[in-house]
Motif scaffolding. Structure first.
Motif, short mmCIF file in Angstrom:
data_model
loop_
_atom_site.label_atom_id
_atom_site.label_comp_id
_atom_site.label_asym_id
_atom_site.label_seq_id
_atom_site.Cartn_x
_atom_site.Cartn_y
_atom_site.Cartn_z
N TYR A 158 42.16 37.49 38.52
CA TYR A 158 43.32 38.16 37.90
C TYR A 158 44.61 37.80 38.63
O TYR A 158 44.64 37.77 39.87
CB TYR A 158 43.14 39.67 37.97
CG TYR A 158 42.13 40.22 36.99
CD1 TYR A 158 42.53 40.79 35.79
CD2 TYR A 158 40.77 40.17 37.28
CE1 TYR A 158 41.60 41.32 34.90
CE2 TYR A 158 39.83 40.70 36.40
CZ TYR A 158 40.25 41.27 35.21
OH TYR A 158 39.34 41.78 34.34
N ARG A 213 30.62 41.72 36.69
CA ARG A 213 31.01 42.42 35.47
C ARG A 213 30.88 41.43 34.32
O ARG A 213 31.20 40.26 34.47
CB ARG A 213 32.47 42.89 35.54
CG ARG A 213 32.75 43.93 36.62
CD ARG A 213 33.84 44.87 36.16
NE ARG A 213 33.38 45.53 34.94
CZ ARG A 213 34.17 45.91 33.95
NH1 ARG A 213 35.46 45.70 34.00
NH2 ARG A 213 33.65 46.49 32.88
N HIS A 216 35.25 40.71 29.73
CA HIS A 216 35.94 41.86 29.14
C HIS A 216 37.44 41.65 29.10
O HIS A 216 37.97 40.81 29.84
CB HIS A 216 35.61 43.13 29.95
CG HIS A 216 36.07 43.03 31.38
ND1 HIS A 216 35.36 42.36 32.35
CD2 HIS A 216 37.18 43.50 32.00
CE1 HIS A 216 36.01 42.41 33.49
NE2 HIS A 216 37.14 43.10 33.31
N HIS A 218 41.03 44.10 29.15
CA HIS A 218 41.52 45.46 29.41
C HIS A 218 42.69 45.84 28.51
O HIS A 218 43.55 44.99 28.20
CB HIS A 218 42.06 45.56 30.84
CG HIS A 218 41.04 45.41 31.90
ND1 HIS A 218 40.39 46.47 32.46
CD2 HIS A 218 40.57 44.31 32.54
CE1 HIS A 218 39.58 46.04 33.41
NE2 HIS A 218 39.66 44.73 33.47
FE FE Z 1 38.58 43.58 34.72
#
Ligand code: FE
Ligand code: MBD
Length: 287
Positions: A158, A213, A216, A218
């Protein structure tokens, strides 16, 4: 002189005050300290074990990974479960299922009207156009809702937490149009894995747990007089869909990937080849 039993020490720690302080903070602190005193005694925690734990906490704080640990130990999901239990008890209409914010949200993403392009040329993955409507629980469209969207890059990292990405890379704020609609173009992100050789991975290895994870995206949706909705959508088919280290996936949030064929009004997003389309509406509860 001050010679204490364990219980006398605990009582002292929990009672010594020079002023009333904050009653709620005292209540919570007393409970947690009492539980820890008990754990140390019950589990016969040795000095080296205790100081190793303190050292780990110090490194965890310095690493900025506290939010990663709270998610990985289930606390973030626990907070959501409790919110939904409260909704049910009060008979409040359910909106889109909530999913945890996680530790990687950054406020202040660039604002776009109605639609946005998050990725850049050349595409670094499967081109995705996701679109839909924001509504309230009565079914009315919410015009002017502010929808924050953020996701990982092609390496699962990120922006703002990765020196190799520009600030706000793959982060946008989109204002819904008069019909409450939003649309964005990006690419289908991969999953996420906790950073190796970090305080978080150290604990997870010791616990025999993985730190993955599933893929996905957000969202944080805000509008006047409505309850801010924090959620995520999941990409179907991921191995970790039912085995998310942050316990954040939910049945109602796995989207359907549809084949999209331009032109269908997507020219302004630079879509001129087959792409993957996801239709998803967000339903917001009253504030
Ligand atoms: Fe995330
Ligand atoms: C993530 O990308 C995330 O969404 C959460 C909840 C925790 C760690 C990384």
């Amino acid at each position: 002189m001050a010679e204490y039993t364990q219980q006398q020490l605990l009582d002292l720690v929990n009672s010594s005050q020079v002023n009333p302080g904050n009653e709620r903070v005292r209540q919570i602190s007393q409970r947690i300290v009492s539980d820890l005193f008990r754990a140390i005694d019950d589990l016969d925690i040795k000095p080296d074990e205790f100081w190793a734990g303190v050292n780990w906490l110090a490194r965890l704080g310095a690493s900025g990974q506290i939010g990663l640990i709270t998610a990985g130990l289930g606390f973030d999901r626990l907070i959501d479960i409790r919110e939904e239990e409260a909704d049910e008890a009060a008979n409040r209409a359910a909106g889109t299922p909530r999913a945890i914010e996680g530790p990687l949200y950054i406020a202040g993403a660039p604002l776009s009207e109605g639609q946005a392009r998050l990725d850049e040329d050349p595409p670094r993955g499967e081109v995705l156009v996701m679109e839909g409507q924001v509504r309230d629980t009565d079914g009315n469209p919410v015009a002017g809702a502010l929808l924050d969207v953020w996701h990982a890059n092609e390496l699962g990292r990120y922006s703002h937490f990765d020196p190799d990405q520009e600030d706000y890379h793959l982060r946008r704020k989109i204002r819904t149009d008069a019909q409450g609609r939003y649309r964005f173009r990006s690419f289908i992100p991969p999953g996420y894995a906790i950073p190796p050789a970090s305080p978080t991975s150290e604990l997870f290895e010791a616990l025999g747990r993985h730190g993955n994870r599933p893929a996905h995206i957000h969202f944080l949706v805000a509008a006047e007089n409505l309850r801010t909705l924090t959620t995520q959508v999941n990409i179907p088919g991921d191995t970790f869909l039912d085995d998310d280290f942050a316990f954040a996936t939910r049945d109602g949030l796995v989207v359907e990937l549809q084949p999209g064929t331009p032109p269908a009004g997507y020219e302004s997003l630079g879509v001129n080849a087959p792409f993957t389309r996801v239709c998803f509406d967000f339903v917001m509860q009253p504030a």
